[in-house]
Design a protein around this motif. Structure first.
Motif, mmCIF file in Angstrom:
data_model
loop_
_atom_site.group_PDB
_atom_site.id
_atom_site.type_symbol
_atom_site.label_atom_id
_atom_site.label_comp_id
_atom_site.label_asym_id
_atom_site.label_seq_id
_atom_site.Cartn_x
_atom_site.Cartn_y
_atom_site.Cartn_z
ATOM 1 N N ILE A 325 0.848 -1.198 0.000
ATOM 2 C CA ILE A 325 0.000 0.000 0.000
ATOM 3 C C ILE A 325 0.889 1.255 0.000
ATOM 4 N N LYS A 326 1.923 1.204 0.825
ATOM 5 C CA LYS A 326 2.827 2.357 0.950
ATOM 6 C C LYS A 326 3.489 2.680 -0.388
ATOM 7 N N GLU A 327 3.919 1.626 -1.078
ATOM 8 C CA GLU A 327 4.595 1.820 -2.374
ATOM 9 C C GLU A 327 3.601 2.278 -3.445
ATOM 10 N N THR A 328 2.370 1.782 -3.374
ATOM 11 C CA THR A 328 1.346 2.218 -4.333
ATOM 12 C C THR A 328 1.090 3.720 -4.154
ATOM 13 N N LEU A 329 1.018 4.154 -2.892
ATOM 14 C CA LEU A 329 0.774 5.585 -2.627
ATOM 15 C C LEU A 329 1.968 6.438 -3.046
ATOM 16 N N ARG A 330 3.169 5.856 -3.003
ATOM 17 C CA ARG A 330 4.342 6.611 -3.461
ATOM 18 C C ARG A 330 4.234 6.881 -4.964
ATOM 19 N N LEU A 331 3.929 5.842 -5.717
ATOM 20 C CA LEU A 331 3.869 6.005 -7.169
ATOM 21 C C LEU A 331 2.594 6.695 -7.626
ATOM 22 N N HIS A 332 1.536 6.587 -6.845
ATOM 23 C CA HIS A 332 0.234 7.112 -7.293
ATOM 24 C C HIS A 332 -0.436 7.892 -6.187
ATOM 25 N N MET A 333 0.221 8.936 -5.710
ATOM 26 C CA MET A 333 -0.451 9.805 -4.741
ATOM 27 C C MET A 333 -1.739 10.271 -5.408
ATOM 28 N N PRO A 334 -2.912 9.965 -4.807
ATOM 29 C CA PRO A 334 -4.152 10.277 -5.523
ATOM 30 C C PRO A 334 -4.309 11.763 -5.863
ATOM 31 N N LEU A 335 -3.870 12.657 -4.958
ATOM 32 C CA LEU A 335 -4.005 14.098 -5.244
ATOM 33 C C LEU A 335 -2.654 14.609 -5.739
ATOM 34 N N HIS A 336 -2.555 14.908 -7.052
ATOM 35 C CA HIS A 336 -1.227 15.314 -7.554
ATOM 36 C C HIS A 336 -0.891 16.752 -7.192
ATOM 37 N N SER A 337 -1.912 17.560 -6.846
ATOM 38 C CA SER A 337 -1.668 18.946 -6.467
ATOM 39 C C SER A 337 -2.527 19.301 -5.260
ATOM 40 N N PHE A 367 5.227 14.711 -6.757
ATOM 41 C CA PHE A 367 6.387 14.961 -7.613
ATOM 42 C C PHE A 367 7.653 14.444 -6.929
ATOM 43 N N ALA A 368 7.841 14.781 -5.657
ATOM 44 C CA ALA A 368 9.025 14.307 -4.923
ATOM 45 C C ALA A 368 8.990 12.787 -4.781
ATOM 46 N N MET A 369 7.780 12.256 -4.589
ATOM 47 C CA MET A 369 7.641 10.821 -4.345
ATOM 48 C C MET A 369 7.978 9.974 -5.579
ATOM 49 N N ASN A 371 10.486 10.979 -7.695
ATOM 50 C CA ASN A 371 11.709 11.614 -8.161
ATOM 51 C C ASN A 371 12.944 10.819 -7.738
ATOM 52 N N GLU A 372 13.871 10.620 -8.699
ATOM 53 C CA GLU A 372 15.100 9.847 -8.450
ATOM 54 C C GLU A 372 15.928 10.402 -7.298
ATOM 55 N N LYS A 373 15.831 11.706 -7.097
ATOM 56 C CA LYS A 373 16.633 12.340 -6.064
ATOM 57 C C LYS A 373 16.320 11.740 -4.685
ATOM 58 N N TYR A 374 15.077 11.360 -4.477
ATOM 59 C CA TYR A 374 14.685 10.832 -3.165
ATOM 60 C C TYR A 374 14.445 9.322 -3.185
ATOM 61 N N PHE A 375 14.065 8.798 -4.354
ATOM 62 C CA PHE A 375 13.726 7.378 -4.450
ATOM 63 C C PHE A 375 14.414 6.756 -5.667
ATOM 64 N N PRO A 376 15.559 6.075 -5.444
ATOM 65 C CA PRO A 376 16.246 5.438 -6.568
ATOM 66 C C PRO A 376 15.292 4.501 -7.310
ATOM 67 N N ASN A 377 15.452 4.405 -8.626
ATOM 68 C CA ASN A 377 14.527 3.646 -9.475
ATOM 69 C C ASN A 377 13.089 4.065 -9.176
ATOM 70 N N PRO A 414 10.026 13.956 1.949
ATOM 71 C CA PRO A 414 9.597 13.850 0.552
ATOM 72 C C PRO A 414 8.383 12.928 0.400
ATOM 73 N N TYR A 415 8.101 12.104 1.413
ATOM 74 C CA TYR A 415 7.005 11.132 1.307
ATOM 75 C C TYR A 415 5.793 11.612 2.117
ATOM 76 N N LEU A 416 4.816 12.215 1.438
ATOM 77 C CA LEU A 416 3.650 12.779 2.143
ATOM 78 C C LEU A 416 2.334 12.456 1.418
ATOM 79 N N PRO A 417 1.999 11.180 1.257
ATOM 80 C CA PRO A 417 0.758 10.886 0.517
ATOM 81 C C PRO A 417 -0.485 11.422 1.216
ATOM 82 N N PHE A 418 -0.408 11.633 2.526
ATOM 83 C CA PHE A 418 -1.576 12.118 3.270
ATOM 84 C C PHE A 418 -1.456 13.600 3.641
#
Ligand code: HEM
Length: 477
Positions: A325-337, A367-369, A371-377, A414-418
């Motif tokens: 779930i955590k990784e899904t929210l990283r790649l797909h934060m439901p609210l992009h803005s 955007f940060a979630m 981004n390579e700068k914070y999350f390799p691959n 950098p990780y703030l899905p909520f």
């Protein structure tokens, strides 16, 4: 407009403005179609902080953790969420709640609602959620037989509304969803789109249906409140009970029944699209990773043994389920803005630049979630990236070491899905409980495959593009 842009760009007390050709429209098309690509291109040209024109409004973006802190922790007097969102939300939720009231009331409403979002409640909710999911996958026409195809954009919103209504609003409301009442939810939902954001009121049939649906749903919840009151039937079952017991503001005024009904609509809506999007995405990602499905199956089996009925306590002992779930929210934060309206001139930290009153600020943790700068691959779905968390549970450390890098806790993470700050989500634990139970039940029941669709950024939440299907097969045991 070009002359204005030239003059604006000469001011050194202003954030650089992204150039645009069409007045009013500004950068609406690149932003609306691919927000993260648009931000990345702007970042290359202007750095982390830039402004762009969006349908007549100037939006100032500040990318990265410093921006998260700047915008989400801005002072209450300087920025306003209600001024940014009320046009969209008030026709849907109704009067007197969320963004149709002063911020101090919203803060108290969130506290009132939290009473139904505690561990004790989740212990009761998990078996109910499981039962709803099982009923759905054993009776919905898309799940008939031993194998088949399902459109997750149909199944997941339905599973979400059934499970959330049954747990938070109780059995009466849940059973109404088997009737024509469900159509009203869909009419209300159609009033909750980016178009409604731009044009809150148009003489169109869909707007009329939105308003009618709001009225009938709000009246129905009021009737339920009245019925429980008359029968003296106020317990600790759900959010309705919680709000009936405790919704008196600190100044002594009580929320009216209408306001409680509207708060119920608002809270349910807050969890609907976000959770439905998240479960759609984890099903689609896992469809490409049968190895992870097997690992999940084994993890669940090793904790539950021969038992099938997952409990809230089990969910706390299933790290791969939670990390999925955590990784899904990283790649797909439901609210992009996330937006705020600027109410007082706002200085951009460590600069001479001022965001003037009347402009908007935009923060995009998504955007940060990604981004390579914070999350390799960054673009690879890998729940195991969260496995190594050195001091995740320790509250006296400001950072968590995930092996791949150290992440700050709090609003400058950098990780703030909520989200973060005063408007932070109150539904995180409910969402993990609901999504965890859905995921466990799917893994116990099915194996599935899928082809990952592209992202559609044009709706309220980041959804998969159609066709968003999984091909499922029931497990033998
Ligand atoms: C606020 C995300 C589920 C209720 C927020 C915010 C975010 C968010 C980013 C902050 C918005 C802002 O700052 O403008 C999510 C995600 C969810 C989720 C990713 C699921 C995966 C839920 C659920 C509920 C809920 C299940 C209710 C049970 C709320 C409420 C707010 C909120 C009441 C407060 C709004 C405010 O203070 O302005 N959510 N949410 N959310 N969410 Fe959630």
């Amino acid at each position: 407009s070009i002359v204005w842009q030239l003059l604006y760009s000469l001011r050194n007390d202003r954030v650089p403005l992204v150039f645009y050709w069409i007045p009013w429209l500004g950068s609406a098309i690149p932003y609306g179609m691919q927000p993260y690509e648009f931000f990345a291109q702007c970042q290359q040209k202007y750095g982390d902080c830039f402004s762009f024109l969006l349908l007549g409004k100037v939006m100032t973006v500040y990318l990265g953790p410093k921006g998260h802190e700047f915008i989400l922790n801005a002072k209450l007097n300087d920025v306003s969420a209600e001024e940014a969102y009320t046009h969209l939300t008030t026709p849907v939720f109704g009067k007197g709640v969320i963004y149709d009231c002063p911020n101090w009331k919203l803060m108290e409403q969130k506290k009132f609602a939290k009473v139904a979002l505690t561990k004790d409640s989740f212990i009761k909710y998990v078996p109910i959620i499981r039962e709803e999911v099982l009923n759905y996958v054993n009776s919905d026409s898309q799940f008939r037989g031993k194998k088949g195809k399902v459109n997750v954009l149909k199944s997941q919103p339905e599973i979400t509304i059934f499970t959330a209504s049954r747990t938070l609003l109780g059995e009466e409301v849940r059973s109404m969803l088997n009737t024509g009442f469900a159509k009203l939810y869909s009419d209300l939902d159609k009033g909750f789109t980016p178009i409604n954001f731009v044009f809150p009121n148009l003489p169109l049939p869909s707007y009329k249906r939105r308003d009618e649906a709001h009225n009938i749903i709000s009246n129905t919840y009021m009737k339920l409140i009245n019925k429980r009151k008359q029968e003296n039937d106020i317990q600790d079952r759900d959010l309705v009970d919680a709000l009936m017991k405790n919704s008196t503001y600190k100044d002594g005024t009580a929320m009216t029944e209408r306001e409680i009904a509207n708060l119920l609509i608002g809270v349910l809506m807050g969890g609907q699209h976000t959770s439905a999007s998240t479960s759609s995405w984890f099903l689609l990602h896992l469809g490409e990773r049968p190895d992870l499905q097997e690992e999940l199956y084994n993890e669940i089996k090793s904790v539950l043994g021969d038992r099938k009925e997952v409990t809230y306590e089990d969910l706390q002992n299933l790290p791969l389920v939670n990390n999925t779930i955590k990784e899904t929210l990283r790649l797909h934060m439901p609210l992009h803005s996330i937006f705020r309206k600027v109410m007082n001139p706002l200085q951009v930290p460590d600069s001479k630049m001022i965001v003037p009153k009347g402009h908007y600020v935009l923060v995009s943790p998504g955007f940060a979630m990604t981004n390579e700068k914070y999350f390799p691959n960054a673009n690879t779905f890998e729940p195991h990236r969260w496995d190594v968390s050195q001091n995740a549970g320790s509250s006296d450390s400001d950072t968590v070491d995930y092996g791949f890098g150290t992440i700050t806790k709090g609003v400058s993470s950098p990780y703030l899905p909520f989200g973060g700050g005063r408007h932070r989500c109150i539904g995180e634990q409910f969402a993990y409980t609901q999504l965890g139970t859905i995921l466990v039940t799917f893994i116990q029941t099915f194996k599935w495959t899928s082809k990952l669709p592209k992202v559609d950024y044009s709706s309220m939440v980041t959804l998969p593009e159609e066709p968003a299907e999984i091909e499922w097969e029931r497990r033998a045991d």
